[in-house]
Design a protein around this motif. Structure first.
Motif, PDB file in Angstrom:
ATOM      1  N   THR A  15       0.812  -1.226   0.000  1.00  0.00           N
ATOM      2  CA  THR A  15       0.000   0.000   0.000  1.00  0.00           C
ATOM      3  C   THR A  15       0.840   1.269   0.000  1.00  0.00           C
ATOM      4  O   THR A  15       0.377   2.322  -0.435  1.00  0.00           O
ATOM      5  CB  THR A  15      -0.927   0.031   1.222  1.00  0.00           C
ATOM      6  OG1 THR A  15      -0.136   0.048   2.428  1.00  0.00           O
ATOM      7  CG2 THR A  15      -1.850  -1.179   1.233  1.00  0.00           C
ATOM      8  N   SER A  19      -0.707   3.879   7.369  1.00  0.00           N
ATOM      9  CA  SER A  19      -2.138   4.130   7.547  1.00  0.00           C
ATOM     10  C   SER A  19      -2.976   3.293   6.582  1.00  0.00           C
ATOM     11  O   SER A  19      -4.008   2.727   6.964  1.00  0.00           O
ATOM     12  CB  SER A  19      -2.440   5.619   7.357  1.00  0.00           C
ATOM     13  OG  SER A  19      -2.049   6.053   6.055  1.00  0.00           O
ATOM     14  N   ALA A  20      -2.546   3.219   5.318  1.00  0.00           N
ATOM     15  CA  ALA A  20      -3.280   2.405   4.352  1.00  0.00           C
ATOM     16  C   ALA A  20      -3.201   0.925   4.701  1.00  0.00           C
ATOM     17  O   ALA A  20      -4.169   0.180   4.535  1.00  0.00           O
ATOM     18  CB  ALA A  20      -2.735   2.644   2.948  1.00  0.00           C
ATOM     19  N   ALA A  22      -2.898  -0.278   7.707  1.00  0.00           N
ATOM     20  CA  ALA A  22      -3.761  -0.472   8.872  1.00  0.00           C
ATOM     21  C   ALA A  22      -5.217  -0.640   8.441  1.00  0.00           C
ATOM     22  O   ALA A  22      -5.945  -1.501   8.951  1.00  0.00           O
ATOM     23  CB  ALA A  22      -3.616   0.713   9.823  1.00  0.00           C
ATOM     24  N   GLU A  23      -5.640   0.183   7.494  1.00  0.00           N
ATOM     25  CA  GLU A  23      -7.014   0.083   7.000  1.00  0.00           C
ATOM     26  C   GLU A  23      -7.246  -1.257   6.310  1.00  0.00           C
ATOM     27  O   GLU A  23      -8.299  -1.880   6.464  1.00  0.00           O
ATOM     28  CB  GLU A  23      -7.293   1.234   6.031  1.00  0.00           C
ATOM     29  CG  GLU A  23      -8.719   1.265   5.513  1.00  0.00           C
ATOM     30  CD  GLU A  23      -9.002   2.484   4.639  1.00  0.00           C
ATOM     31  OE1 GLU A  23     -10.090   2.538   4.045  1.00  0.00           O
ATOM     32  OE2 GLU A  23      -8.121   3.372   4.549  1.00  0.00           O
ATOM     33  N   GLY A  26      -7.472  -3.918   8.961  1.00  0.00           N
ATOM     34  CA  GLY A  26      -8.499  -3.728   9.970  1.00  0.00           C
ATOM     35  C   GLY A  26      -7.924  -3.500  11.353  1.00  0.00           C
ATOM     36  O   GLY A  26      -8.518  -3.889  12.363  1.00  0.00           O
ATOM     37  N   SER A  28      -5.395  -0.648  13.962  1.00  0.00           N
ATOM     38  CA  SER A  28      -5.039   0.752  14.140  1.00  0.00           C
ATOM     39  C   SER A  28      -3.643   0.993  13.597  1.00  0.00           C
ATOM     40  O   SER A  28      -2.819   0.067  13.503  1.00  0.00           O
ATOM     41  CB  SER A  28      -5.084   1.145  15.619  1.00  0.00           C
ATOM     42  OG  SER A  28      -4.052   0.483  16.335  1.00  0.00           O
ATOM     43  N   GLN A  29      -3.351   2.228  13.247  1.00  0.00           N
ATOM     44  CA  GLN A  29      -2.026   2.582  12.734  1.00  0.00           C
ATOM     45  C   GLN A  29      -0.930   2.302  13.764  1.00  0.00           C
ATOM     46  O   GLN A  29       0.103   1.731  13.403  1.00  0.00           O
ATOM     47  CB  GLN A  29      -2.014   4.048  12.296  1.00  0.00           C
ATOM     48  CG  GLN A  29      -0.709   4.480  11.645  1.00  0.00           C
ATOM     49  CD  GLN A  29      -0.813   5.869  11.032  1.00  0.00           C
ATOM     50  OE1 GLN A  29      -1.886   6.307  10.643  1.00  0.00           O
ATOM     51  NE2 GLN A  29       0.304   6.564  10.951  1.00  0.00           N
TER      52      GLN A  29
END
Length: 300
Positions: A15, A19-20, A22-23, A26, A28-29
């Motif tokens: 990614t 942050s991406a 983590a998303e 599923g 947290s960062q």
């Protein structure tokens, strides 16, 4: 090692940001950042340069990703096998074939096959020989049909066919009435050949050299159907595989044997660790019967 560490690392590499990743996972960062820290701690290397919230992979990270991707290929193969076991024997066939067999040869057989095996699903991958070899070596497919030679192991190799490539000539071309066409006939003629990265391209170049003729293709391609379309539209003379030749018969194109003969060596790859599958054997028998029928239609 904890596979979760590698999952976080792979997600960041794919990614581009924590942050991406983590998303995607599923999580947290901060949780993903901690996983990366733990992986670096266990390996004893720096995988990312961190500046102002951005992470930049190091050269070590790139090397690690290559190894992890190989592991994920094996995991995917394991998941596929588990699904097959859960669904029952003969419920699915994973195969990979070169483009020459995809335009007509294999699709024509699938209707007949389904009448005998209506509950069998088929995953049909169409790609170049090198990728088929990789998938066979990593046990991802039930079988593959690819052009030789091969460099890897982990699969059995059987000859599927070795019928020579054939010249395709526009019907109105001065060479259209010849009984044979060779390299000398193609001097100063727009020639459509195979890309040098393919085994066929290398064999064609060698055939020209052996005849003392300079190899000078005006067009190169990795797909026979493309060459056939160009011939059909009068662009030049092409050298195409026998499956495309017999499957694309058109009155605007004459098929003429090429000399010296360049065999189109298609091999059957059977991964060593894939379980026996009666549906696979039935499909291969059907392919062999159709192959024998079609090859008799080519001019000799």
């Amino acid at each position: 090692m904890n596979l979760l560490y590698f999952s976080a690392f792979r997600a960041v590499m794919l990614t581009g940001t924590v942050s991406a990743a983590a998303e995607l996972l599923g999580r947290s960062q901060p949780a993903v950042s901690r996983l990366l820290d733990k992986l670096e701690g266990e390996l004893g290397v720096t995988l990312f340069e961190r500046r102002r919230g951005l992470v930049t992979p190091t050269s070590v990270a790139q090397l690690l990703l290559d190894e992890i991707e190989r592991a994920y290929v094996s995991l995917d193969a394991l998941k596929s096998f588990a699904a097959r076991v859960a669904e029952g024997e003969n419920s699915r066939i994973d195969l990979a074939i070169i483009p020459a067999l995809a335009s007509g040869f294999v699709p024509r057989l699938l209707g007949t096959f389904r009448s005998d095996w209506p509950n069998t699903k088929i995953l049909l991958n169409v790609t170049l020989s090198a990728k088929i070899e990789d998938w066979a070596a990593s046990q991802q497919i039930d079988f593959g049909l690819a052009e030789t030679p091969f460099r890897r192991s982990g699969f059995r190799i059987d000859t599927f066919s070795d019928t020579p490539y054939i010249a395709a000539v526009p019907a109105g071309h001065p060479l259209a009435d010849k009984a044979r066409i060779g390299p000398a006939d193609l001097v100063d003629v727009p020639f459509i050949s195979w890309a040098s990265l393919t085994s066929a391209g290398q064999l064609v170049a060698q055939a020209f050299r052996s005849c003392g003729v300079k190899y000078d293709a005006a067009y190169e391609t990795t797909v026979s159907s493309m060459a056939y379309e160009m011939v059909k539209n009068g662009v030049g003379i092409g050298l195409i595989d026998p499956y495309t030749a017999v499957g694309e018969l058109d009155e605007r194109v004459r098929l003429i044997p090429f000399a010296p003969a360049i065999p189109c060596n298609v091999a059957l790859l059977r991964p060593e660790s894939r379980p026996a599958n009666r549906a696979v054997d039935a499909l291969l028998d059907l392919m062999a019967t159709e192959r024998d029928r079609l090859m008799k239609l080519l001019p000799r």
